[in-house]
Design a protein around this motif. Sequence first.
Motif, PDB file in Angstrom:
ATOM      1  N   ASN A  10      17.655 -26.788  -3.121  1.00 63.15           N
ATOM      2  CA  ASN A  10      17.544 -26.639  -4.577  1.00 63.15           C
ATOM      3  C   ASN A  10      18.887 -26.688  -5.314  1.00 63.15           C
ATOM      4  O   ASN A  10      18.954 -26.337  -6.488  1.00 63.15           O
ATOM      5  CB  ASN A  10      16.794 -25.336  -4.932  1.00 63.15           C
ATOM      6  N   GLN A  11      19.947 -27.102  -4.628  1.00 59.43           N
ATOM      7  CA  GLN A  11      21.261 -27.123  -5.283  1.00 59.43           C
ATOM      8  C   GLN A  11      21.612 -28.528  -5.766  1.00 59.43           C
ATOM      9  O   GLN A  11      21.013 -29.512  -5.332  1.00 59.43           O
ATOM     10  CB  GLN A  11      22.352 -26.625  -4.320  1.00 59.43           C
ATOM     11  N   GLN A  69      11.879 -23.434  -3.688  1.00 62.22           N
ATOM     12  CA  GLN A  69      12.118 -23.051  -2.286  1.00 62.22           C
ATOM     13  C   GLN A  69      10.815 -22.636  -1.602  1.00 62.22           C
ATOM     14  O   GLN A  69      10.577 -22.986  -0.448  1.00 62.22           O
ATOM     15  CB  GLN A  69      13.138 -21.918  -2.214  1.00 62.22           C
ATOM     16  N   SER A  79      16.547 -19.425   0.469  1.00 63.35           N
ATOM     17  CA  SER A  79      17.260 -18.154   0.440  1.00 63.35           C
ATOM     18  C   SER A  79      16.566 -17.187   1.387  1.00 63.35           C
ATOM     19  O   SER A  79      15.336 -17.196   1.510  1.00 63.35           O
ATOM     20  CB  SER A  79      17.247 -17.579  -0.975  1.00 63.35           C
ATOM     21  N   ALA A 132      26.197 -17.811   1.003  1.00 59.58           N
ATOM     22  CA  ALA A 132      25.890 -17.898  -0.433  1.00 59.58           C
ATOM     23  C   ALA A 132      26.621 -16.784  -1.180  1.00 59.58           C
ATOM     24  O   ALA A 132      26.178 -16.328  -2.238  1.00 59.58           O
ATOM     25  CB  ALA A 132      24.381 -17.840  -0.673  1.00 59.58           C
ATOM     26  N   ARG A 151      26.171 -11.487  -4.488  1.00 58.88           N
ATOM     27  CA  ARG A 151      25.376 -11.515  -5.727  1.00 58.88           C
ATOM     28  C   ARG A 151      25.809 -10.378  -6.648  1.00 58.88           C
ATOM     29  O   ARG A 151      26.019  -9.246  -6.205  1.00 58.88           O
ATOM     30  CB  ARG A 151      23.880 -11.435  -5.404  1.00 58.88           C
ATOM     31  N   ARG A 166      16.414 -11.444 -14.259  1.00 61.49           N
ATOM     32  CA  ARG A 166      15.719 -12.298 -13.288  1.00 61.49           C
ATOM     33  C   ARG A 166      16.180 -11.949 -11.887  1.00 61.49           C
ATOM     34  O   ARG A 166      17.379 -11.812 -11.632  1.00 61.49           O
ATOM     35  CB  ARG A 166      16.013 -13.779 -13.570  1.00 61.49           C
ATOM     36  N   GLN A 210      15.144 -12.918  -7.538  1.00 60.24           N
ATOM     37  CA  GLN A 210      14.394 -13.820  -6.675  1.00 60.24           C
ATOM     38  C   GLN A 210      13.055 -13.156  -6.322  1.00 60.24           C
ATOM     39  O   GLN A 210      12.935 -11.928  -6.369  1.00 60.24           O
ATOM     40  CB  GLN A 210      15.176 -14.087  -5.399  1.00 60.24           C
ATOM     41  N   PHE A 224      14.351 -20.333  -9.059  1.00 55.68           N
ATOM     42  CA  PHE A 224      15.728 -20.588  -9.511  1.00 55.68           C
ATOM     43  C   PHE A 224      15.754 -21.625 -10.646  1.00 55.68           C
ATOM     44  O   PHE A 224      16.492 -21.475 -11.616  1.00 55.68           O
ATOM     45  CB  PHE A 224      16.535 -21.102  -8.308  1.00 55.68           C
ATOM     46  N   ASN A 258      23.466 -13.338  -9.333  1.00 52.91           N
ATOM     47  CA  ASN A 258      23.701 -14.437  -8.400  1.00 52.91           C
ATOM     48  C   ASN A 258      25.186 -14.506  -8.066  1.00 52.91           C
ATOM     49  O   ASN A 258      25.982 -13.710  -8.571  1.00 52.91           O
ATOM     50  CB  ASN A 258      23.231 -15.761  -9.013  1.00 52.91           C
ATOM     51  N   ASN A 259      25.545 -15.506  -7.235  1.00 53.37           N
ATOM     52  CA  ASN A 259      26.969 -15.749  -6.981  1.00 53.37           C
ATOM     53  C   ASN A 259      27.569 -16.538  -8.153  1.00 53.37           C
ATOM     54  O   ASN A 259      26.843 -16.972  -9.064  1.00 53.37           O
ATOM     55  CB  ASN A 259      27.141 -16.485  -5.653  1.00 53.37           C
ATOM     56  N   ASP A 282      21.765 -18.039   2.711  1.00 52.28           N
ATOM     57  CA  ASP A 282      20.747 -19.086   2.684  1.00 52.28           C
ATOM     58  C   ASP A 282      20.486 -19.480   4.129  1.00 52.28           C
ATOM     59  O   ASP A 282      21.375 -19.352   4.988  1.00 52.28           O
ATOM     60  CB  ASP A 282      21.238 -20.301   1.893  1.00 52.28           C
TER      61      ASP A 282
HETATM   62  C1  GCU Z   1      21.646 -18.939  -4.780  1.00 53.59           C
HETATM   63  C2  GCU Z   1      21.152 -19.321  -3.434  1.00 53.59           C
HETATM   64  C3  GCU Z   1      19.833 -20.102  -3.522  1.00 53.59           C
HETATM   65  C4  GCU Z   1      18.828 -19.347  -4.345  1.00 53.59           C
HETATM   66  C5  GCU Z   1      19.408 -18.941  -5.684  1.00 53.59           C
HETATM   67  C6  GCU Z   1      18.426 -18.055  -6.463  1.00 53.59           C
HETATM   68  O1  GCU Z   1      21.984 -20.093  -5.486  1.00 53.59           O
HETATM   69  O2  GCU Z   1      22.130 -20.102  -2.788  1.00 53.59           O
HETATM   70  O3  GCU Z   1      19.311 -20.319  -2.257  1.00 53.59           O
HETATM   71  O4  GCU Z   1      17.680 -20.113  -4.557  1.00 53.59           O
HETATM   72  O5  GCU Z   1      20.614 -18.242  -5.486  1.00 53.59           O
HETATM   73  O6  GCU Z   1      18.853 -17.083  -7.041  1.00 53.59           O
HETATM   74  O7  GCU Z   1      17.234 -18.352  -6.456  1.00 53.59           O
END
Ligand code: GCU
Length: 343
Positions: A40-41, A79, A97, A153, A156, A177, A179, A200, A217-218, A244
Amino acid sequence: MKLHCRMLAGLLSIGMLAASLSGCGAGGNDHRRIIRIGHNQATDHPTNIALVAFEEYIESKLGDKYNVEVYPSELLGSQTDMVQLTQTGAIDFCVASNSILETFSENYTLFNLPYLFASAEAYHMSMDDTEIADPIFESTKQAGFEAVTWIDAGTRNFYTVSTPIETPADLKGLKIRVQQSPTNVEMMRLLGGSATPMGFGEVYTALQSKVIDGAENNEMALTSNGHGDVCKYYSYDMHQMIPDILIGNCAFLDGLPEDERAIFEEGFELVNSVEREEWVKAVEAAKNKAENEQGVSFLYPDTKPFQEICESMHASMLEQYQDLKPIYEKIQEYNAQYPSEAE
Ligand code: GCU
């Protein structure tokens, strides 16, 4: 675009593309088995760079048999969609993730615990230790998929449109928000914010339209996903280091001849090492861009009050999943060896 992605995922999940997915090449004289990998990146993200390195490696060794295709940016769905596609073999691999995997196997709950790892070193050493990772990575075999490597990853942290988060009290009343995992929802409940689970790909619009006040998040989410265009405060409360995970379909993996499997294993190691190297550079660049071009302020609150509130989650997790206790204890050994820099 979104519609197109969802349609494609829908088609894949109902198996309409099963014939092509089960292994033929691009048609004509190309009889190579297509290997599909979804994530998903964006294309400039370390995850994509690492998977493209995997593609090149496999094709350099086994290019007469396999054609590896990497699908970035949720092209194959969210995902959760992609894990299901991998499970059934509609695609061969995807990156998910660790949070998302919690709903497929409760063993993954462990790596989602807030403040599980005392430092980045303790996190990396733990994830690299097969005694820690293997029992978890193998726990979904019955369900049709297994983890083949982990991907860094980072850490966070909370970030918000307009409210600086200096203490847990600042989260009160804010819609944040998270996950889609029970652990993340519980963490937010304890910290006093209102957890808003969503995929995401939906976060940017939700922030922009003020459906949510912030996310966690990061640093890459600020730049690679544009969240820093909307959110102006990023607080290093360091609540989770969630890896991840690259997962693969078991039938595909188990069906590989031994010599080919060995090459794939080298490829998985390459994904891990390339991504980790790229990650360090990418985070530094993201911080610079967020601060200097997007006008994001980075805050460094005392992490202790956040940590204390989340502490009870460790004991309740261990009580609920007693089999995870020896693995948890092993992580504590790394924590003792590599304590937090703040201590
Ligand atoms: C990060 C992580 C992803 C995840 C995303 C999220 O980017 O690397 O795998 O989907 O956070 O917050 O959903």
